[in-house]
Design a protein around this motif. Sequence first.
Motif, short mmCIF file in Angstrom:
data_model
loop_
_atom_site.label_atom_id
_atom_site.label_comp_id
_atom_site.label_asym_id
_atom_site.label_seq_id
_atom_site.Cartn_x
_atom_site.Cartn_y
_atom_site.Cartn_z
N LYS A 1 0.88 -1.17 0.00
CA LYS A 1 0.00 0.00 0.00
C LYS A 1 0.92 1.21 0.00
CE LYS A 1 -3.26 1.84 3.43
NZ LYS A 1 -3.78 1.50 4.78
N SER B 1 -9.69 -3.92 -3.15
CA SER B 1 -8.51 -3.12 -2.83
C SER B 1 -8.95 -1.67 -2.61
CB SER B 1 -7.44 -3.26 -3.89
OG SER B 1 -7.80 -2.55 -5.02
N ASP C 1 -4.14 0.84 -2.07
CA ASP C 1 -3.63 -0.53 -2.16
C ASP C 1 -3.18 -0.74 -3.59
OD1 ASP C 1 -4.34 -1.29 0.42
OD2 ASP C 1 -6.24 -2.21 -0.18
N SER D 1 -12.43 4.14 3.64
CA SER D 1 -11.93 3.26 2.57
C SER D 1 -12.97 3.19 1.48
CB SER D 1 -11.75 1.83 3.06
OG SER D 1 -10.79 1.78 4.07
#
Length: 368
Positions: free
Chosen positions: A157, A216, A209, A271
Amino acid sequence: MPRPVGANVSVADPTLFEHTRDQLRALCAGNGFTDDTRPVTLLRELLGPAGGRPLSAGPAWPTDVADDATPVEFSVALDDSGDRAVRILGETVGQPPGAAENVAAARRFLDRTSATLGIPTERFDTLADLFLPEEPQGTFAFWYSLIFRPDGAAKLKVYFNPAVRGPERAPELVAEAFRRLGLHDAYDTATQNAMVRGDADTFSFFAVDLDDDPLSRVKLYISHDAATSDDAERAAKAVVGVEPERIREFCEVLGGDTGPFTGRPLVSSYSFVEAAPDGPANYSLYLPVRSYVHDDAVARERVRTFLERHGADASTLDAALRAVSRRPLADGVGLLAHVSLRLGRYGTGTTVYLSSEAYDVPAPGTAL
Ligand code: TRP
């Protein structure tokens, strides 16, 4: 700087690589890894020439990865499902060290590692010219997280600094980064829910990521100066299904009360994943526990309490602490640097961040 009593008591003056390698191996052994070759190799490459310096020579570069300028920080992610990951946050330090030199060295590490591991770099390539100017400003430009699971491939990442072209341009960089990644509502969602206190809320990291998985993540981190649990609860509401009581409990148990947290700031992250394009899939809250305890024995007690309440195996915590340091916990503060709580549809859990303490151990009661 004083040499701490750590994992390398038997070696007179280990190098930075040797010191951190022994910690990493012990962390892997305690978390079900049967083979630590890949983690150790990647640690060596991430550190580069700086890894060969004896600890007595002190840090090569005043990195902000950890308080004592160790360029790596460990973490153990405990998923509520029982899965675990061992992770390393790191800054690659160039030779000679320097803001631009470190970025160049980190890019070489990425080239080599992505080729070896077959890691796709499209997301990095999409953002590189935005976040990596020739003369980076601020505390860092390019950090990595290496993520290892006992039987999975290593993942990478990358973290960028929204303030790398100056703090006043951070909003513009974050908006543009989301636009380039096709996440058109992300900027508005994040700012409307987590940037509501004027100058007290600031963008701290933008991370991606590097893999092809539909899960991801693209992550935006926001620091909240002098915030309370209520502020974090409000930010978390941007994510469907998050229970605000869990955030309150986390603040009370780990931070001692509901704030305001006037030492090091609480940090929120959202996220975004391809599999859920409509809004942030997860919310995480990071609490810099070292700022709110007298020493690491107190920090350990708080983390244990929290883990036990959620049915997690608290012995994992002690094993992880012992992997990184043998010093009595009450003799210092900051070994447990942060604790984070991850909430949302794509995996909930707790992560503990452990300092390597390669260069310094703050005395009890002295953490900032
Ligand atoms: N050392 C820095 C800080 O404490 C950056 C950092 C390292 C950090 N690990 C982190 C920030 C985890 C938030 C969460 O701010």
